[in-house]
Scaffold this active site. Structure first.
Site, PDB file in Angstrom:
ATOM      1  N   ASP A 261       0.824  -1.209   0.000  1.00 48.53           N
ATOM      2  CA  ASP A 261       0.000   0.000   0.000  1.00 48.53           C
ATOM      3  C   ASP A 261       0.858   1.259   0.000  1.00 48.53           C
ATOM      4  O   ASP A 261       0.396   2.336   0.406  1.00 48.53           O
ATOM      5  CB  ASP A 261      -0.930   0.006   1.214  1.00 48.53           C
ATOM      6  N   GLU A 262       2.096   1.138  -0.459  1.00 48.84           N
ATOM      7  CA  GLU A 262       3.019   2.278  -0.480  1.00 48.84           C
ATOM      8  C   GLU A 262       3.008   2.928  -1.865  1.00 48.84           C
ATOM      9  O   GLU A 262       3.288   2.277  -2.872  1.00 48.84           O
ATOM     10  CB  GLU A 262       4.434   1.827  -0.132  1.00 48.84           C
TER      11      GLU A 262
END
Length: 337
Positions: A261-262
């Site tokens: 989720d970066e």
């Protein structure tokens, strides 16, 4: 051009020389077997001249011959058109389209289509070959009009097929290049695509003196979404959030998924104030979910990608620590709607 491009161009040049060697060997045998016919000395002299020209192109340093794309395409076009002219003149001296030499025009056109990425170059070689063949058939004679029509029609079909093949090859290369630079889930740039965009941004910043910003963010509580609702729900959530974030970006901004989720946004021309405004827009786009966001501005926070990434990453973790110390925790995202 980089070293890899130099090697690729050199391979094409060597490949062209090998094809030319085979074609000239066949032509040499033909000339020797028909030496009693006119113009053999002139035809052999042209063969030798073109072959020496090809040796010169291959022998020169690739960094000189293929220094730019324009030079590379220009040399390739020149060499192919010289070969087309050689075939046309030799066929004319040998009696016109009835000469077996005329069939070598197909070799020139096909070789261009399998060796070069430029559709315009392949089209130019095909058109030159067709025009030369029509000229030889019309001016030299020696063949009936049905034969000339059939020969030129066959060459036109082959040339058109070669142009179409070159076009489809370029399209496939573009699709592969896009796939190699894009995250398949979200459609964002992947790490490789992001690094390429970063290098372009640095070049532009150095040229114009304008800054740019990296805005890194991740989704708070995303691990819990995967644990509670499953990875499919997590994937849907990422796709939905990326779509919303894209809606608040400028056309010049690029968003990349570096993993999980970066994410990181490369904001061209943004200074600290502009980056902060972007952060606020991203926060609104993520709402009601929350994200931890960090900012780094080139060149103030660093000049290399590692330096800027560490600065932005430090901002992300600073946000997380601040929320924990304030006792606010993080909002766990629910399943994407």
């Amino acid at each position: 051009m980089n070293e890899r491009s130099h090697r690729s161009s050199r391979v094409n040049a060597v490949g062209g020389l090998l094809v030319l060697t085979a074609a000239f060997a066949v032509a040499g045998v033909y000339h020797a077997a028909t030496w009693d016919r006119p113009h053999r000395e002139a035809m052999v002299a042209m063969l030798v001249a073109v072959y020496l020209l090809s040796l010169l192109i291959v022998a020169l340093p690739p960094s000189l011959v293929f220094a730019t794309r324009r030079r590379r395409v220009g040399i390739a076009a020149f060499w192919n058109l010289v070969c087309v002219a050689l075939v046309a003149v030799s066929a004319a001296l040998d009696g016109g389209l009835r000469s077996p030499i005329a069939a070598m025009m197909f070799v020139a056109v096909v070789f261009a289509s399998v060796s070069y990425a430029s559709v315009a170059l392949v089209a130019a070689v095909g058109f030159a070959g067709l025009a030369s063949t029509v000229a030889v058939g019309a001016l030299v004679g020696g063949a009936s009009w049905p034969y000339v029509t059939m020969f030129t029609s066959a060459l036109a079909i082959v040339a058109g097929t070669c142009v179409w093949q070159a076009h489809m090859g370029r399209r496939r290369r573009r699709q592969l290049a896009e796939a190699s630079r894009t995250d398949p889930l979200t459609g964002c740039l992947n790490r490789r695509g992001f690094v390429e965009q970063y290098e372009r941004a640095v070049s532009e910043a150095e040229r114009t003196g304008t800054p740019f910003a990296l805005v890194e963010f991740d989704i708070d509580g995303f691990k819990e979404v995967n644990d509670v609702y499953g990875h499919e729900a997590g994937d849907r959530l990422l796709v939905q959030l990326v779509r919303r974030v894209r809606g608040v970006l400028r056309s010049a901004d690029e968003i990349a998924r570096l993993g999980g989720d970066e994410f990181v946004v490369l904001a061209a021309g943004a200074d600290r104030e502009g980056a902060q405004a972007l952060v606020e827009r991203i926060e609104r786009a993520l709402s009601p979910q929350t994200g931890s966001i960090g900012v780094a501005v080139y060149p103030h926070d660093g000049r290399t990608l590692d330096e800027l990434y560490r600065a932005a990453d430090a901002g992300v973790y600073k946000t997380k620590r601040s929320r924990r110390s304030e006792g606010k925790g993080t909002r766990t995202p629910g399943e994407a709607n």
